[in-house]
Motif scaffolding. Structure first.
Motif, short mmCIF file in Angstrom:
data_model
loop_
_atom_site.label_atom_id
_atom_site.label_comp_id
_atom_site.label_asym_id
_atom_site.label_seq_id
_atom_site.Cartn_x
_atom_site.Cartn_y
_atom_site.Cartn_z
N MET A 27 4.02 -4.72 10.88
CA MET A 27 3.46 -5.72 9.67
C MET A 27 1.83 -5.69 10.20
O MET A 27 1.72 -6.09 11.19
N ARG A 28 1.06 -5.19 9.56
CA ARG A 28 -0.33 -4.92 10.04
C ARG A 28 -0.96 -6.61 9.99
O ARG A 28 -1.04 -7.23 8.92
N LYS A 29 -1.64 -6.94 10.98
CA LYS A 29 -2.22 -8.39 10.91
C LYS A 29 -3.79 -8.23 10.84
O LYS A 29 -4.38 -7.07 11.15
N THR A 30 -4.37 -8.76 9.76
CA THR A 30 -5.60 -8.99 9.80
C THR A 30 -6.12 -10.49 10.24
O THR A 30 -5.27 -11.30 10.73
N ASP A 50 -6.48 -0.15 16.53
CA ASP A 50 -8.00 0.14 16.31
C ASP A 50 -8.66 -1.29 15.59
O ASP A 50 -7.76 -1.95 14.98
N PRO A 51 -9.78 -1.64 15.98
CA PRO A 51 -10.37 -2.76 15.41
C PRO A 51 -10.07 -2.96 13.63
O PRO A 51 -10.08 -3.96 13.20
N ARG A 52 -10.22 -1.68 13.09
CA ARG A 52 -9.88 -1.81 11.71
C ARG A 52 -8.61 -1.80 11.21
O ARG A 52 -8.32 -2.05 9.94
N ASP A 53 -7.84 -1.86 12.09
CA ASP A 53 -6.25 -1.86 11.83
C ASP A 53 -5.87 -0.32 11.94
O ASP A 53 -6.62 0.69 12.01
N ASN A 54 -4.47 -0.03 12.41
CA ASN A 54 -4.11 1.33 12.87
C ASN A 54 -3.99 2.00 11.24
O ASN A 54 -3.52 3.16 11.49
N TYR A 55 -3.79 1.64 10.24
CA TYR A 55 -3.63 2.30 8.62
C TYR A 55 -4.93 2.83 8.72
O TYR A 55 -6.28 1.95 8.43
N ALA A 56 -5.01 3.99 8.43
CA ALA A 56 -6.62 4.83 8.48
C ALA A 56 -6.22 6.10 7.81
O ALA A 56 -5.33 6.70 8.18
N ASP A 57 -7.33 6.46 7.01
CA ASP A 57 -7.35 7.73 6.50
C ASP A 57 -8.39 8.81 7.36
O ASP A 57 -9.07 9.66 6.89
N ASP A 58 -8.56 8.50 8.67
CA ASP A 58 -9.14 9.30 9.68
C ASP A 58 -8.72 8.88 10.96
O ASP A 58 -7.65 8.04 10.83
N GLU A 103 1.13 4.99 8.63
CA GLU A 103 0.51 5.71 7.36
C GLU A 103 -0.97 5.34 7.41
O GLU A 103 -1.75 4.68 7.93
N GLY A 104 -1.44 5.89 5.94
CA GLY A 104 -2.75 5.59 5.85
C GLY A 104 -3.09 4.33 5.16
O GLY A 104 -2.40 3.45 5.11
N THR A 105 -4.20 4.12 4.71
CA THR A 105 -4.74 2.97 3.95
C THR A 105 -5.00 2.99 2.69
O THR A 105 -4.73 4.09 1.98
N GLY A 106 -5.46 2.07 1.84
CA GLY A 106 -5.72 2.11 0.26
C GLY A 106 -4.29 2.46 -0.34
O GLY A 106 -3.28 1.98 -0.18
N ALA A 107 -4.44 3.57 -1.24
CA ALA A 107 -3.32 3.81 -2.04
C ALA A 107 -2.22 4.50 -1.10
O ALA A 107 -1.21 4.49 -1.43
N ASN A 108 -2.73 5.04 0.15
CA ASN A 108 -1.36 5.41 1.05
C ASN A 108 -0.92 4.56 1.65
O ASN A 108 0.52 4.76 2.29
N LYS A 109 -1.20 3.35 1.60
CA LYS A 109 -0.27 2.23 2.55
C LYS A 109 0.63 1.71 1.55
O LYS A 109 0.71 0.36 0.85
N ASP A 110 1.74 2.63 1.28
CA ASP A 110 3.01 2.09 0.54
C ASP A 110 3.94 2.51 1.28
O ASP A 110 5.29 2.20 0.62
N GLY A 111 4.08 2.52 2.23
CA GLY A 111 5.52 2.49 3.23
C GLY A 111 6.10 3.92 3.38
O GLY A 111 7.39 4.00 3.58
N PHE A 112 5.49 5.03 2.94
CA PHE A 112 6.12 6.35 2.55
C PHE A 112 4.92 7.22 3.66
O PHE A 112 4.01 6.84 3.99
N ILE A 113 5.52 8.16 4.20
CA ILE A 113 4.99 9.19 5.10
C ILE A 113 3.83 9.90 3.98
O ILE A 113 4.35 9.97 2.89
N ASP A 114 2.82 9.91 4.17
CA ASP A 114 1.56 10.02 3.44
C ASP A 114 1.50 11.57 3.07
O ASP A 114 1.52 11.87 1.68
N ASP A 115 2.11 12.66 3.83
CA ASP A 115 1.94 13.92 3.56
C ASP A 115 2.81 14.62 4.61
O ASP A 115 2.38 14.83 5.67
N GLU A 116 4.02 15.13 4.22
CA GLU A 116 4.90 15.81 5.26
C GLU A 116 4.28 17.09 5.50
O GLU A 116 4.73 17.56 6.95
N ALA A 117 3.28 17.74 4.92
CA ALA A 117 2.79 18.92 5.31
C ALA A 117 1.92 18.94 6.57
O ALA A 117 1.59 19.66 7.14
#
Length: 354
Positions: free
Chosen positions: A1-4, A57-65, A138-152
């Motif tokens: 559970m990600r904390k802000t 990560d200070p931004r939280d660990n959900y990241a698209d980078d 997983e990533g953030t934004g639309a990617n923060k959905d509880g699924f692996i973002d991209d199995e590839a």
């Protein structure tokens, strides 16, 4: 559970988490009471060897980078990362008595140029004898959905990490943090696929997350394909607006079922920068009840625990903060009573009294 930070803690994702947790929550029977007298000795079985913190990560660990841990820089070389991490890991041990650190990874971190530097964190922790739990986020934004973002990109990421660390007994692998997009059965299937994909990794070097938001381990515990793995549970006080000490202890035990001897709570936390005293019974304070109940219960059950977060800049839950020169970081404790409760959970110190 990600904390802000507390001032922005109730986010859409947090509200979704509260809804999901409510389904699995223990029935609300009003109980009273305070911290019970815990046994002076940690049981000689279970997972109590894991005494740790998350480094985030200070931004939280959900990241698209790439994830860049607090105190580090994307521009740091391997040598700079290793030197900084060596000091931070040493401070976790000196200030808290920790021997475990949980670290995030994602494909951006591992599959790109930053991996060469980021390895310095894992290597520095391992060199000091720390247990290192490497977890996919997983990533953030639309990617923060509880699924692996991209199995590839997910499987090549793990190919790289496993190849690098399968022979390092200090390193443990957590296939996914909070896989709440999957049903319990789907998540168990995916965890079993991970084990089958990496047969060279011993099962006792793998942490299988509890289903949902890591909020219950009963279903993964019952799956024979996952036998021999550790299980990871997350538990947070903000999942309820208020509960007594006894209710929090009962809630934790409900999520564990009879699987405490395989389970590490690799995230749990509460405000540490707001002046709360976790060494004194305060029955009207939800956070105090929560921390006292969790740390007592971990100790009684012989469970390991990994606090969220050990270090995350500007997070009110962070039990450490950066001090000193940026090139030679050190840490200071933000709440000594919180550190005392961690020590108690880890088999040292004194129980709550009064």
């Amino acid at each position: 559970m990600r904390k802000t930070p507390a001032r922005t803690r109730i986010t859409p994702r947090t509200r979704a988490a509260l809804a999901a947790v409510a389904i699995a929550a223990v029935g609300a029977t009003t109980l009273t009471g305070g911290p019970a007298s815990a046994s002076a000795a940690v049981p000689g079985h279970g997972t109590s060897q894991f005494k740790g913190v998350n480094w985030a990560d200070p931004r939280d660990n959900y990241a698209d980078d790439p994830v860049v841990l607090s105190g580090l820089s994307l521009s740091d070389s391997y040598a700079q990362t290793y030197a900084k991490a060596t000091r931070v890991i040493a401070a976790f041990r000196a200030n808290l008595g920790a021997n475990t650190v949980r670290l995030p990874i994602n494909p951006y971190t591992v599959n790109g140029a930053y991996w060469k530097s980021y390895r310095g964190v894992i290597d520095a922790a391992s060199a000091q004898g720390f247990k290192v739990i490497v977890s996919y986020w997983e990533g953030t934004g639309a990617n923060k959905d509880g699924f692996i973002d991209d199995e590839a990109t997910y499987w090549p990421m793990w190919d790289t990490v496993v190849k690098a660390y399968r022979h390092d007994a200090h390193v443990y692998f957590e296939p996914m943090n909070e896989p709440h997009g999957y049903t319990d059965a789907e998540w168990a299937d995916l965890a079993a696929k991970w084990l089958a994909t990496y047969p060279s990794v011993p099962h006792d070097r793998v942490f299988v997350s509890g289903a949902g938001y890591n909020d219950h381990v009963t279903t993964v515990c019952a799956d024979p394909r996952l036998k021999g793995t550790y299980l990871s549970l997350h538990h947070y006080g903000f999942w309820k607006s208020y509960a007594t000490y006894d209710q929090w202890a009962a809630d934790l035990k409900e999520r564990l079922g009879d699987c405490a001897n395989r389970t590490v709570a690799d995230e749990f936390g509460a405000p540490m920068t707001t002046g709360l005293d976790y060494n004194v019974p305060t029955p009207d304070d939800n956070s105090v009840n929560f921390i006292q109940a969790d740390t007592d219960t971990f100790r009684k059950l012989g469970m390991g625990s990994v606090y969220w977060p050990g270090l995350r800049t500007d997070d009110t839950y962070s039990i450490q903060k950066l001090i000193g020169d940026a090139s030679r970081p050190w840490l200071a404790t933000t709440n000594q009573s919180g550190a005392d409760r961690l020590a108690w959970a880890w088999g040292r110190g004194r129980p709550v009294s009064g």
